[in-house]
Structures are given as structure tokens and as C-alpha cells.
Motif scaffolding. Structure first.
Motif, PDB file in Angstrom:
ATOM      1  N   ILE A   1       0.823  -1.213   0.000  1.00 39.79           N
ATOM      2  CA  ILE A   1       0.000   0.000   0.000  1.00 39.79           C
ATOM      3  C   ILE A   1       0.859   1.266   0.000  1.00 39.79           C
ATOM      4  O   ILE A   1       0.694   2.140  -0.853  1.00 39.79           O
ATOM      5  CB  ILE A   1      -0.970   0.015   1.204  1.00 39.79           C
ATOM      6  N   VAL A   2       1.765   1.387   0.955  1.00 38.59           N
ATOM      7  CA  VAL A   2       2.598   2.595   1.038  1.00 38.59           C
ATOM      8  C   VAL A   2       3.407   2.770  -0.243  1.00 38.59           C
ATOM      9  O   VAL A   2       3.511   3.871  -0.777  1.00 38.59           O
ATOM     10  CB  VAL A   2       3.525   2.536   2.278  1.00 38.59           C
ATOM     11  N   THR A   3       3.959   1.686  -0.742  1.00 37.72           N
ATOM     12  CA  THR A   3       4.763   1.757  -1.950  1.00 37.72           C
ATOM     13  C   THR A   3       3.954   2.246  -3.148  1.00 37.72           C
ATOM     14  O   THR A   3       4.411   3.100  -3.903  1.00 37.72           O
ATOM     15  CB  THR A   3       5.394   0.385  -2.262  1.00 37.72           C
ATOM     16  N   VAL A   4       2.755   1.717  -3.314  1.00 37.22           N
ATOM     17  CA  VAL A   4       1.916   2.143  -4.441  1.00 37.22           C
ATOM     18  C   VAL A   4       1.569   3.624  -4.316  1.00 37.22           C
ATOM     19  O   VAL A   4       1.679   4.387  -5.284  1.00 37.22           O
ATOM     20  CB  VAL A   4       0.638   1.275  -4.543  1.00 37.22           C
ATOM     21  N   VAL A   5       1.180   4.058  -3.125  1.00 38.54           N
ATOM     22  CA  VAL A   5       0.810   5.463  -2.922  1.00 38.54           C
ATOM     23  C   VAL A   5       2.003   6.381  -3.210  1.00 38.54           C
ATOM     24  O   VAL A   5       1.872   7.386  -3.907  1.00 38.54           O
ATOM     25  CB  VAL A   5       0.281   5.688  -1.491  1.00 38.54           C
ATOM     26  N   LEU A   6       3.158   6.027  -2.698  1.00 37.20           N
ATOM     27  CA  LEU A   6       4.337   6.871  -2.881  1.00 37.20           C
ATOM     28  C   LEU A   6       4.920   6.785  -4.290  1.00 37.20           C
ATOM     29  O   LEU A   6       5.714   7.627  -4.692  1.00 37.20           O
ATOM     30  CB  LEU A   6       5.410   6.516  -1.855  1.00 37.20           C
ATOM     31  N   THR A   7       4.525   5.787  -5.057  1.00 41.70           N
ATOM     32  CA  THR A   7       5.081   5.583  -6.382  1.00 41.70           C
ATOM     33  C   THR A   7       4.269   6.249  -7.492  1.00 41.70           C
ATOM     34  O   THR A   7       4.733   6.314  -8.629  1.00 41.70           O
ATOM     35  CB  THR A   7       5.209   4.066  -6.659  1.00 41.70           C
TER      36      THR A   7
ATOM     37  N   LEU B   1       6.644  10.096 -13.808  1.00 47.68           N
ATOM     38  CA  LEU B   1       7.996  10.449 -14.238  1.00 47.68           C
ATOM     39  C   LEU B   1       8.589   9.398 -15.174  1.00 47.68           C
ATOM     40  O   LEU B   1       9.568   9.659 -15.866  1.00 47.68           O
ATOM     41  CB  LEU B   1       8.914  10.626 -13.023  1.00 47.68           C
ATOM     42  N   THR B   2       7.996   8.224 -15.195  1.00 46.04           N
ATOM     43  CA  THR B   2       8.434   7.163 -16.096  1.00 46.04           C
ATOM     44  C   THR B   2       7.633   7.176 -17.393  1.00 46.04           C
ATOM     45  O   THR B   2       8.182   7.004 -18.480  1.00 46.04           O
ATOM     46  CB  THR B   2       8.295   5.789 -15.393  1.00 46.04           C
ATOM     47  N   VAL B   3       6.330   7.394 -17.278  1.00 42.62           N
ATOM     48  CA  VAL B   3       5.444   7.342 -18.445  1.00 42.62           C
ATOM     49  C   VAL B   3       5.647   8.543 -19.370  1.00 42.62           C
ATOM     50  O   VAL B   3       5.709   8.380 -20.603  1.00 42.62           O
ATOM     51  CB  VAL B   3       3.964   7.254 -17.997  1.00 42.62           C
ATOM     52  N   GLU B   4       5.748   9.721 -18.829  1.00 39.10           N
ATOM     53  CA  GLU B   4       5.823  10.930 -19.660  1.00 39.10           C
ATOM     54  C   GLU B   4       7.014  10.941 -20.618  1.00 39.10           C
ATOM     55  O   GLU B   4       6.846  11.247 -21.791  1.00 39.10           O
ATOM     56  CB  GLU B   4       5.810  12.196 -18.793  1.00 39.10           C
ATOM     57  N   PRO B   5       8.226  10.632 -20.168  1.00 37.80           N
ATOM     58  CA  PRO B   5       9.336  10.594 -21.133  1.00 37.80           C
ATOM     59  C   PRO B   5       9.102   9.577 -22.255  1.00 37.80           C
ATOM     60  O   PRO B   5       9.437   9.837 -23.413  1.00 37.80           O
ATOM     61  CB  PRO B   5      10.549  10.205 -20.284  1.00 37.80           C
TER      62      PRO B   5
ATOM     63  N   GLY C   1      15.555   4.398 -17.231  1.00 39.85           N
ATOM     64  CA  GLY C   1      16.598   4.820 -16.288  1.00 39.85           C
ATOM     65  C   GLY C   1      16.009   5.186 -14.936  1.00 39.85           C
ATOM     66  O   GLY C   1      16.590   4.886 -13.889  1.00 39.85           O
ATOM     67  N   ASN C   2      14.847   5.821 -14.954  1.00 46.28           N
ATOM     68  CA  ASN C   2      14.174   6.172 -13.712  1.00 46.28           C
ATOM     69  C   ASN C   2      13.772   4.918 -12.940  1.00 46.28           C
ATOM     70  O   ASN C   2      13.943   4.852 -11.727  1.00 46.28           O
ATOM     71  CB  ASN C   2      12.935   7.033 -14.009  1.00 46.28           C
ATOM     72  N   VAL C   3      13.266   3.915 -13.636  1.00 48.21           N
ATOM     73  CA  VAL C   3      12.877   2.664 -12.981  1.00 48.21           C
ATOM     74  C   VAL C   3      14.098   2.008 -12.343  1.00 48.21           C
ATOM     75  O   VAL C   3      14.079   1.630 -11.170  1.00 48.21           O
ATOM     76  CB  VAL C   3      12.202   1.696 -13.988  1.00 48.21           C
ATOM     77  N   ILE C   4      15.164   1.877 -13.113  1.00 49.45           N
ATOM     78  CA  ILE C   4      16.378   1.234 -12.599  1.00 49.45           C
ATOM     79  C   ILE C   4      16.956   2.033 -11.429  1.00 49.45           C
ATOM     80  O   ILE C   4      17.301   1.472 -10.390  1.00 49.45           O
ATOM     81  CB  ILE C   4      17.420   1.056 -13.725  1.00 49.45           C
ATOM     82  N   GLY C   5      17.037   3.343 -11.599  1.00 44.99           N
ATOM     83  CA  GLY C   5      17.555   4.192 -10.522  1.00 44.99           C
ATOM     84  C   GLY C   5      16.716   4.118  -9.260  1.00 44.99           C
ATOM     85  O   GLY C   5      17.249   4.105  -8.147  1.00 44.99           O
ATOM     86  N   SER C   6      15.396   4.047  -9.424  1.00 45.18           N
ATOM     87  CA  SER C   6      14.515   3.950  -8.261  1.00 45.18           C
ATOM     88  C   SER C   6      14.729   2.658  -7.499  1.00 45.18           C
ATOM     89  O   SER C   6      14.769   2.647  -6.267  1.00 45.18           O
ATOM     90  CB  SER C   6      13.048   4.040  -8.696  1.00 45.18           C
ATOM     91  N   VAL C   7      14.876   1.555  -8.221  1.00 42.53           N
ATOM     92  CA  VAL C   7      15.098   0.260  -7.566  1.00 42.53           C
ATOM     93  C   VAL C   7      16.442   0.270  -6.841  1.00 42.53           C
ATOM     94  O   VAL C   7      16.534  -0.121  -5.677  1.00 42.53           O
ATOM     95  CB  VAL C   7      15.022  -0.904  -8.578  1.00 42.53           C
ATOM     96  N   VAL C   8      17.476   0.733  -7.524  1.00 46.55           N
ATOM     97  CA  VAL C   8      18.811   0.754  -6.906  1.00 46.55           C
ATOM     98  C   VAL C   8      18.808   1.649  -5.671  1.00 46.55           C
ATOM     99  O   VAL C   8      19.319   1.271  -4.612  1.00 46.55           O
ATOM    100  CB  VAL C   8      19.883   1.209  -7.924  1.00 46.55           C
TER     101      VAL C   8
END
Length: 147
Positions: free
Chosen positions: A36-42, A48-52, A63-70
Motif C-alpha cells: 500500500i505505502v509503496t503504491v501510494v508513494l510511487t 515520471l516514467t510514463v511521460e518521457p 533509467g528512472n525505474v532502474i535508478g529507483s530500484v537501486v
């Protein structure tokens, strides 16, 4: 300084509210935080991932996805752990960590192909739904009182 104070006060209020939700609904903290917290905060991160990608620069989104996970694995723990030891529930080692490794490994494989397709997106999203359902049904809710 005012914005920083607002962040601190907002975090404290969020912590109090979260504790109330966990107690009221009998949820395990790890499950609540990992879903729940992760979905809300994401939600912001999703935009920021979809628009580019929509504007012809999908590598920024990837890059945003990979950077976020790392950052989530290293940066967040790196910030929290110097404050003190953290004791984790057994379910983290038996369910959440293996799920993290498998799902992120599969995501990394899909990205490594260099050809991301809609079916990959649906498959990854379905895996998250499975993770969410198993987390809540297996670890999330305390059995109902039978009295």
C-alpha cells in the motif's frame, strides 16, 4: 527551513496514522509498507516514467525505474541503518526478499532484451498483483476473532 520542518511534521503524522491503520486492520507492517505505502508513494514516479516514454525518450523512463530500484535497496537502507539496527520479520526472508529478487531479475531480463513490449508490461504488472495478493492473504491480515 519551513519546508524541511513540514516534511518532518508530515512524516511524524504519517507514522502515527500508519500505526493506527496497522492496529485497526490487523496488518503486518512489512506487508503494508511493501504494498500500500509503496503504491501510494510511487504514483509520482509512475508519471515520471510514463511521460518521457510518451514524448519519445523511453530510456529516461527506464533509467528512472532502474535508478529507483537501486536507490530503494541501497540509498534508503543506507540512510536508515546508521541510525540503529533493524530487526526484520521472518516473512521478509521467506517471502518478500525472494519476491524482490525474482521479480526484479525478470524485469532486468526484459530490459536487457532491448525490446520492451506491451506483453512484458502486462506480465510484470500481473506479477505485482500476484505479489500483492499473496502478501495480503499469506502475511497481511490477522485471522478474524471467532468469539
Amino acid at each position: 527551513m519551513l519546508a524541511l520542518a513540514g516534511l518532518v511534521v508530515g512524516s511524524a503524522i504519517t507514522g502515527i496514522g500508519t500505526k493506527g491503520i496497522l492496529q485497526t486492520y490487523g496488518l503486518q507492517g512489512t506487508v503494508f509498507g511493501a504494498t500500500i505505502v509503496t503504491v501510494v508513494l510511487t504514483v509520482e514516479d509512475i508519471f515520471l516514467t510514463v511521460e518521457p516514454a510518451r514524448k519519445g525518450a523511453p530510456e529516461i523512463g527506464v533509467g528512472n525505474v532502474i535508478g529507483s530500484v537501486v536507490f530503494s535497496v541501497t540509498g534508503k537502507l543506507g540512510i536508515v541503518l546508521p541510525a540503529g539496527s533493524v530487526v526484520i520479520d521472518r516473512s521478509v526472508l521467506t517471502w518478500h526478499l525472494p519476491a524482490l529478487l525474482v521479480v526484479n531479475g525478470l524485469g532486468a531480463y526484459v530490459v536487457s532484451t532491448g525490446r520492451l513490449r506491451r506483453r512484458h508490461g502486462f506480465a510484470l504488472l500481473a506479477l505485482y498483483v500476484v505479489y500483492w495478493v499473496v502478501s495480503f492473504t499469506g502475511f497481511g491480515v490477522v485471522p478474524a476473532d471467532t468469539s
